[in-house]
Design a protein around this motif. Structure first.
Motif, mmCIF file in Angstrom:
data_model
loop_
_atom_site.group_PDB
_atom_site.id
_atom_site.type_symbol
_atom_site.label_atom_id
_atom_site.label_comp_id
_atom_site.label_asym_id
_atom_site.label_seq_id
_atom_site.Cartn_x
_atom_site.Cartn_y
_atom_site.Cartn_z
ATOM 1 N N ASN A 79 -13.684 54.552 37.915
ATOM 2 C CA ASN A 79 -13.630 55.597 36.898
ATOM 3 C C ASN A 79 -12.757 56.779 37.313
ATOM 4 N N GLY A 80 -12.017 56.626 38.400
ATOM 5 C CA GLY A 80 -11.101 57.670 38.851
ATOM 6 C C GLY A 80 -11.750 58.757 39.676
ATOM 7 N N GLY A 81 -13.015 58.581 40.000
ATOM 8 C CA GLY A 81 -13.718 59.560 40.815
ATOM 9 C C GLY A 81 -13.433 59.368 42.298
ATOM 10 N N VAL A 82 -13.886 60.339 43.071
ATOM 11 C CA VAL A 82 -13.680 60.325 44.512
ATOM 12 C C VAL A 82 -15.048 60.331 45.197
ATOM 13 N N PRO A 83 -15.391 59.245 45.904
ATOM 14 C CA PRO A 83 -16.657 59.252 46.650
ATOM 15 C C PRO A 83 -16.577 60.230 47.828
ATOM 16 N N VAL A 84 -17.609 61.027 47.995
ATOM 17 C CA VAL A 84 -17.695 61.963 49.111
ATOM 18 C C VAL A 84 -18.932 61.573 49.915
ATOM 19 N N PRO A 85 -18.729 60.990 51.107
ATOM 20 C CA PRO A 85 -19.881 60.538 51.884
ATOM 21 C C PRO A 85 -20.676 61.702 52.468
ATOM 22 N N VAL A 86 -21.995 61.566 52.419
ATOM 23 C CA VAL A 86 -22.913 62.498 53.064
ATOM 24 C C VAL A 86 -23.843 61.636 53.907
#
Length: 144
Positions: A79-86
């Motif tokens: 969907n064009g999003g950016v995963p940001v790992p936590v």
């Protein structure tokens, strides 16, 4: 002859949605409309994909608590999003609220949690969930 020979409606069959409405009302005292607020999916992965697709747009950041179920990041990226790992901490995969807070910014659209956590099995306490709720208060971040 009774109409059960076709595919089920996309939202699920009405009698099942009616029972879901009754169950939610009896457990939580909340009333939902079976036709506009209840959707039955073919499983958790489809439900997660649909929720991510409904809200994540190109450039949106989504905080993903790691380790994480393997379908989150591909759905975000599709969907064009950016995963940001936590990264969850310790052998119990505990929430690090300071790290979560640091990773929330103007591009953050969603935080995905899983309790019981998959794959760790940790169940986040009511107090932890309330702390997360307080952290997100006043933001437009969706908690999935």
């Amino acid at each position: 002859n009774e109409g059960y020979n076709q595919y089920a409606p996309l939202a699920g069959i009405a009698p099942l949605r009616e029972q879901i409405v009754k169950k939610i009302e009896s457990l939580h005292g909340e009333k939902y409309d079976k036709d506009s607020e209840i959707t039955v999916t073919n499983g958790a992965t489809q439900a997660l994909f649909l929720a991510i697709t409904a809200f994540v747009n190109p450039g949106d950041e989504v905080n993903v608590l790691k380790p994480a179920y393997d379908s989150y990041e591909p759905a975000i990226e599709l969907n064009g999003g950016v995963p940001v790992p936590v990264q969850l901490k310790g052998k119990n995969y505990d929430l690090d609220f300071e790290e979560i807070k640091q990773k929330i910014n103007g591009k953050t659209r969603m935080i995905i949690i899983n309790t019981p956590h998959n794959p760790g099995g940790n169940v986040f306490s009511k107090a932890k969930m309330q702390q997360l709720e307080q952290l997100l208060e006043g933001t437009d971040v969706i908690l999935l």
